[in-house]
Design a protein around this motif. Structure first.
Motif, PDB file in Angstrom:
ATOM      1  N   GLY A 285       0.800  -1.178   0.000  1.00 22.70           N
ATOM      2  CA  GLY A 285       0.000   0.000   0.000  1.00 22.70           C
ATOM      3  C   GLY A 285       0.852   1.256   0.000  1.00 22.70           C
ATOM      4  N   MET A 286       0.241   2.322   0.474  1.00 20.10           N
ATOM      5  CA  MET A 286       0.897   3.621   0.472  1.00 20.10           C
ATOM      6  C   MET A 286       2.146   3.625   1.352  1.00 20.10           C
ATOM      7  N   GLN A 287       2.071   2.952   2.512  1.00 13.58           N
ATOM      8  CA  GLN A 287       3.227   2.933   3.406  1.00 13.58           C
ATOM      9  C   GLN A 287       4.427   2.266   2.740  1.00 13.58           C
TER      10      GLN A 287
ATOM     11  N   ARG B 154       6.318   3.405  -9.944  1.00 12.93           N
ATOM     12  CA  ARG B 154       5.032   2.996  -9.369  1.00 12.93           C
ATOM     13  C   ARG B 154       4.225   4.221  -8.940  1.00 12.93           C
TER      14      ARG B 154
ATOM     15  N   GLN C  95      -5.687   8.797  -0.543  1.00 15.80           N
ATOM     16  CA  GLN C  95      -4.789   7.884   0.165  1.00 15.80           C
ATOM     17  C   GLN C  95      -3.572   8.632   0.718  1.00 15.80           C
TER      18      GLN C  95
ATOM     19  N   PHE D 131      -6.012   8.383  -5.400  1.00 19.69           N
ATOM     20  CA  PHE D 131      -4.626   8.464  -4.932  1.00 19.69           C
ATOM     21  C   PHE D 131      -4.440   9.628  -3.958  1.00 19.69           C
TER      22      PHE D 131
ATOM     23  N   LEU E  66       0.449   5.210 -10.049  1.00 16.34           N
ATOM     24  CA  LEU E  66      -0.661   5.363  -9.104  1.00 16.34           C
ATOM     25  C   LEU E  66      -1.301   6.746  -9.174  1.00 16.34           C
TER      26      LEU E  66
ATOM     27  N   ALA F 185      -2.379   9.028   4.669  1.00  9.89           N
ATOM     28  CA  ALA F 185      -1.025   8.726   5.142  1.00  9.89           C
ATOM     29  C   ALA F 185      -0.431   9.923   5.877  1.00  9.89           C
TER      30      ALA F 185
END
Length: 762
Positions: free
Chosen positions: A1-3, A23, A36, A33, A27, A40
């Motif tokens: 995922g984002m992390q 990547r 997300q 996006f 995304l 975060a």
């Protein structure tokens, strides 16, 4: 995922980062996006570096995908519902415990505001104002950080400025007047007010501040100045206040006129009160911790020095108008007292003393770059100059202040104060700054500046233990004499007599040979200023010592020192009647060595050329110069510049070296009594070859001038050197080719045509 993506983006392994960047680009083209990245950013469970990076990613995403009409737009555009979610969630980050995250969130919000505020996000300003009324300090500072970005730059327009003035400034006024608000919050509030004033200044006053609001703001700012807090944050607040007051004074005078007496009275008290602290903490450095500076989140340097500079800038603006000076007199009671305080701020600081003693380059630069420098000493001198420029009659008060400070310095010396010389040096610096006006009004002042200058030579220049004072005294005497010589008739204050000029020139010569670099530098500055103004015989009598000392100076490796030495040499060699022929050989060798070391430096090259020109103007020096210079020039021109060029002094030749050599050859051709030396003929053919081969405009231009000088001196006799007329015409043909269409080539072609026509006529 984002992390995982964010972690990979921070990886030390290049291939991992590259894959993550690819990547990321993929995304960013997918829906959701931005939301997300927002989540975060707000996730306090993630490490702070990842959250900061998430905010940066979000900001970049906004800049590229938020608005299809943007110059930097990259498809696809963020969907309306995702925009709404981001704008709903992201402001929560303004209350984050981490100041770095709060700042990053504020930057991202400001990026969105660039597109959406006020039309697509009309509630933003009100929401941020609402944050100021919370008890959460983190939220207040985060909102203030965002407001500072919102109410500045391109976000302020003729549509938004009325909203900011009407809605935001009253709220910020409450912050500035609140006893609970710290200096940082108050400083950011004043910064926003400053941005509004600045916008009005840039748009010819097209902003209206309600009279009551402006009065309250001025009162609140003046109240902040009464504090004796000199912490970096407090100094930052006061600096911004003085910058705002200065802008109001210069561009909104009619608007603030009713409040001007109170403004001048309070700012004067502030100016006067901070001097003892400045002397103890900065000039004497007895409390160095008090001078510590810090950089705010906005990148602003906060501390005592920027604060005092801003106060002096305000004072310089006051001094610019006689009416303001009259109001200042009401506040301070005595103009000499006011000028005396300005002199106090001109003292060399402990930091400057340490830096200039350790590195002479920094000292020379500080003297050469005075118009472009910005420090307390320069700001104080600028304030004095502003006062006298606005009303030359005030120079009498300035002289009275200088005399009082000189007496005070003597009293400090008698009392055993080790810093006495700093006040005396500052007073003499003030005299130097106003030397022209002081000498011009010597009669009404009632001062004998001949006696003043003579006393400086007899006393301060002998202060071998105080090098800064000794150098300043010599410079001050030089400035007074130069001002006197510039008067109509050159009689000035009587200080321009031949005997005193000789004494001063001799003192400069001795100073250039001094062991301390500061005294040497000040002596060079003094002699450079004097040489063209005093009797030539005064310089000529000490020329041997001066030339010997200056040759030693230009052999040093420091660029600024060498430049100062070269420029002083030019001033001495240009003095009529100065016989430097006994030194021509050594000086030529010395200059060639400097040339070989620094041929790519245009300033040094220009000065060295000027020196050779001065020497070639002396017929007695021409044979020696021709003997030493012509072989060096011929060697450089043997193949010109480029990949096949030989090395000189272990360094490959360059276009600059070739250009310098051709310019030097032109001067040799012009000065030589005859051109029978075969090396002249060799150089001529090589310059012609340069005109055919070179594609550098500057080389073409100097080569064309050189050929022109050859033909002016020799005419058709150059054909006897084996140079056919066909070769000269071939150069012209080459210069007139369509592909050689630059302005420089065209100008060079014109020189060649004129020269060839002249030779044909001969």
């Amino acid at each position: 995922g984002m992390q995982a993506l964010l972690t990979a983006l921070l990886s030390e392994t290049q291939c991992v980062r590259q894959e993550a960047e690819a990547r990321l680009r993929e995304l960013q083209g997918q829906r959701g996006f931005g939301a997300q990245a927002t989540l975060a950013t707000l996730d306090r469970q993630l490490p702070e570096p990842l959250r900061q990076l998430a905010t940066v990613v979000l900001k970049n995403y906004v800049n590229e995908h938020w608005f299809s009409g943007s110059n930097h737009f990259v498809a696809p555009e963020v969907a309306p519902e995702e925009k709404a979610e981001i704008k709903r969630r992201l402001p929560l980050g303004l209350a984050d415990p981490s100041s770095k995250i709060r700042t990053a969130v504020a930057v991202a919000l400001a990026a969105i505001a660039d597109f959406d505020w006020p039309t697509e996000w009309p509630s933003l300003l009100g929401d941020l104002i609402g944050c100021l009324h919370h008890n959460d300090y983190n939220l207040i500072t985060g909102a203030m950080r965002c407001l500072g970005m919102l109410a500045c730059g391109d976000n302020l327009t003729k549509e938004t400025i009325p909203v900011v003035v009407e809605q935001l400034l009253p709220e910020l006024l409450l912050v500035v007047t609140s006893p609970q608000a710290d200096s940082t919050l108050k400083g950011r509030s004043v910064s926003i007010f400053f941005s509004c004033v600045q916008w009005g200044s840039l748009h010819q006053g097209k902003v209206t501040f309600p009279a009551s609001l402006l009065e309250q703001w001025i009162g609140a700012m003046l109240c902040c100045l009464t504090s004796n807090d000199f912490s970096p944050a407090a100094c930052g607040l006061k600096t911004t206040i003085f910058q705002t007051l200065t802008l109001l004074l210069t561009d909104f005078l009619r608007m603030i006129k009713p409040y001007l007496p109170g403004m001048i009275a309070q700012t004067w008290r502030c100016f006067h009160a901070v001097l003892p602290f400045y002397e103890q903490s900065v000039v004497y450095a007895s409390t160095p911790a008090a001078t510590e500076e810090e950089t705010s989140d906005d990148g602003e340097v906060r501390g005592v020095l920027p604060y005092v500079s801003s106060v002096l800038d305000w004072l310089a603006s006051l001094f610019n108008r006689r009416a303001h000076v009259r109001r200042l007199l009401v506040a301070c009671g005595s103009l000499p007292d006011a000028v005396g305080d300005v002199v106090g701020y001109m003292q060399i600081t402990a930091g400057q003393e340490e830096e200039w003693s350790a590195d002479i380059t920094t000292f020379i630069k500080s003297q050469l770059d005075l118009p472009f420098s910005h420090n307390v000493r320069v700001s104080a001198a600028t304030a004095l100059q502003s006062l006298v420029d606005a009303d030359p009659r005030t120079v009498g008060a300035c002289w009275a202040a200088f005399c009082a400070k000189l007496a005070q310095a003597n009293a400090l010396k008698d009392a055993g104060n080790p810093h006495w010389w700093k006040l005396r040096e500052a007073s003499l610096a003030g005299v130097s700054a106003l030397a022209t006006e002081l000498v011009r009004r010597r009669t009404e002042i009632g001062a004998d500046f001949a006696a003043v200058a003579a006393s400086l030579l007899a006393s301060d220049c002998a202060q071998s233990g105080n090098f800064f004072l000794a150098g300043r005294a010599l410079r001050c005497a030089s400035d007074l004499l130069s001002a006197a010589c510039s008067e109509p008739g050159g009689v000035g204050a009587g200080a321009a007599s031949s005997s005193f000029a000789s004494q001063l020139a001799t003192a400069c010569a001795a100073g250039i040979q001094h062991a301390h670099p500061v005294v040497r530098a000040e002596s060079c500055f003094a002699l450079r200023s004097l040489a063209s103004r005093i009797e030539p015989s005064a310089v000529a009598q000490c020329a041997p010592q001066v030339l010997t000392a200056l040759m030693g100076i230009i052999k040093e490796r420091d660029e600024e020192v060498v430049l100062l030495g070269l420029q002083t040499l030019i001033a001495v060699l240009e003095v009529p009647g100065c016989d430097f022929s006994p030194f021509a050989g050594d000086l030529t060798t010395c200059l060639l060595d400097v040339w070989n070391r620094n041929f790519s430096d245009p300033l040094m090259t220009c000065d060295i050329l000027e020196l050779f020109k001065c020497m070639l103007n002396a017929p007695s020096c021409v044979p020696c110069l021709k003997e030493r210079l012509l072989p060096a020039v011929s060697s450089v021109l043997s193949t010109g510049s480029g990949a096949q060029a030989p090395a000189i002094a272990g360094k490959p030749q360059s276009e600059e070296l070739v250009q310098f050599s051709v310019s030097l050859l032109t001067r040799l051709v012009r000065a030589s009594p005859d051109l029978v030396d075969p090396v002249f003929a060799q150089c001529f053919t090589r310059v012609l070859d340069l005109l055919v081969r070179s594609e550098v405009g500057e080389v073409l231009e100097v080569s064309a001038l050189c050929v022109r000088e050859y033909l002016r001196r020799c005419g058709a006799s150059v054909l006897a050197w084996g140079v056919p007329l066909q070769a000269l015409l071939g150069v012209v043909e080459r210069m007139l080719q369509p592909e050689d269409s630059s302005d420089t080539a065209a100008a060079a072609g014109a020189h060649i045509i004129n020269s060839v026509m002249f030779s044909v006529q001969c």
